[in-house]
Enzyme design. Structure first.
Site, PDB file in Angstrom:
ATOM      1  N   HIS A   1       0.901  -1.030   0.172  1.00  0.00           N
ATOM      2  CA  HIS A   1      -0.270   0.001  -0.566  1.00  0.00           C
ATOM      3  C   HIS A   1       0.557   1.368   0.219  1.00  0.00           C
ATOM      4  O   HIS A   1       0.546   2.567  -0.303  1.00  0.00           O
ATOM      5  CB  HIS A   1      -0.961  -0.089   1.206  1.00  0.00           C
ATOM      6  CG  HIS A   1      -0.397   0.333   2.574  1.00  0.00           C
ATOM      7  ND1 HIS A   1      -0.273  -0.182   3.434  1.00  0.00           N
ATOM      8  CD2 HIS A   1      -0.236   1.431   2.783  1.00  0.00           C
ATOM      9  CE1 HIS A   1      -0.044   0.291   4.792  1.00  0.00           C
ATOM     10  NE2 HIS A   1       0.399   1.584   4.302  1.00  0.00           N
TER      11      HIS A   1
ATOM     12  N   ASP B   1      -0.467  -7.746   1.204  1.00  0.00           N
ATOM     13  CA  ASP B   1      -0.011  -6.391   1.602  1.00  0.00           C
ATOM     14  C   ASP B   1       1.130  -6.600   1.779  1.00  0.00           C
ATOM     15  O   ASP B   1       1.935  -6.115   2.715  1.00  0.00           O
ATOM     16  CB  ASP B   1      -0.619  -5.138   2.764  1.00  0.00           C
ATOM     17  CG  ASP B   1      -0.630  -3.656   3.096  1.00  0.00           C
ATOM     18  OD1 ASP B   1       0.649  -3.302   1.594  1.00  0.00           O
ATOM     19  OD2 ASP B   1      -0.685  -3.404   3.994  1.00  0.00           O
TER      20      ASP B   1
ATOM     21  N   SER C   1       4.971   2.449   8.327  1.00  0.00           N
ATOM     22  CA  SER C   1       3.775   1.672   7.028  1.00  0.00           C
ATOM     23  C   SER C   1       5.188   0.719   6.331  1.00  0.00           C
ATOM     24  O   SER C   1       6.328   1.408   5.841  1.00  0.00           O
ATOM     25  CB  SER C   1       3.189   1.532   6.602  1.00  0.00           C
ATOM     26  OG  SER C   1       1.914   2.170   7.312  1.00  0.00           O
TER      27      SER C   1
END
Length: 258
Positions: free
Chosen positions: A67, A112, A208
């Site tokens: 992502h 992901d 992230s």
């Protein structure tokens, strides 16, 4: 029918929460010791701004979250420093080729994870101090009060800003059944839960793609938290379970392309 509509609405509410949680900084952590985590990588956009973390797994490849490129603006990787104010773009910056997992659509649907092939081999030497981190070869065996760690350059509070110096925090692993229950059983497959629940520690926006590290090995990839809220305790933080993707990762590492 009513139960179906409730589940349908709940699913879309959770998707909205997840979609607003991306780009996750470290909460209640501390500045990383110099040269202690030299596998860490900063994912940067065309303006050379940090947007996500990542970690070096071979001299050719970095692992991060898929992502992190949802906007298509991920353009380079920085290696060899814990301080993003001290970046020599000639030696520390690498152009990349993106290898997203073929089943990835969005983090709410899982998968992901992404490999980034570096434009040149990372210099693993005493001079650069750059190192790789080993991937866990099996699923985590959840032991009572098992503590792992997560690091990044993300926010240190909800609504904050990314930081220049790498931060790290210890986080407890959380039983997957308990985690699913806290998230109303709408989590994607192949995830690991740690921190942000029953503790005041976890990750936030800007972290992230970074690794969840247990016993010196990378076991998870930072994926999402709850609607960009980093005021823990809250629902557990969610990581992609690396062990579930090892065949895919190893195939790319062996072929050296995707």
């Amino acid at each position: 029918m009513m139960q179906y509509m409730h589940s349908f609405l709940l699913f879309h509410v959770v998707i909205c929460l997840i979609q607003n949680a991306f780009g996750s900084e470290i909460i209640n952590g501390k500045i990383t010791k110099e040269k202690s985590m030299m596998y860490m990588a900063s994912m940067q956009n065309s303006s050379k701004e940090h947007i996500c973390g990542g970690f070096l797994v071979s001299e050719d490849f970095v692992v991060t979250a898929a992502h992190c490129d949802d906007t298509g603006n991920l353009s380079s990787v920085v290696l060899g420093t814990h301080n993003l104010k001290k970046v020599d773009s000639h030696t520390m910056r690498y152009n990349i080729k993106k290898c997203k997992h073929p089943s990835y659509v969005n983090a709410a649907s899982g998968y992901d994870i992404m490999l980034l092939k570096l434009s040149r081999k990372a210099q693993l030497s005493k001079k650069t101090q750059i190192k790789t981190i080993q991937l866990s070869s099996h699923q985590i065996i959840l032991k009572k009060k098992k503590i792992c760690s997560v690091a990044g350059w993300g926010y240190t509070r909800t609504g904050g800003q990314t930081v220049d110096k790498l931060q790290v925090v210890d986080v407890p692993l959380i039983n997957l059944e308990k985690c699913q229950e806290a998230w109303n059983n709408i989590l994607p497959v192949n995830v690991v839960c740690a921190g942000g629940y029953g503790t005041n520690k976890g990750f936030c926006q800007g972290d992230s793609g970074g690794p969840l590290v247990c016993n010196g090995k990378a076991v998870g990839v930072v994926s999402f938290n709850n609607n960009q809220k980093c005021d823990y305790p809250d629902v557990p933080n969610i990581y992609t379970d690396i062990s579930k993707y090892l065949p895919w990762i190893k195939d790319i590492l062996n072929k050296k392309h995707c």
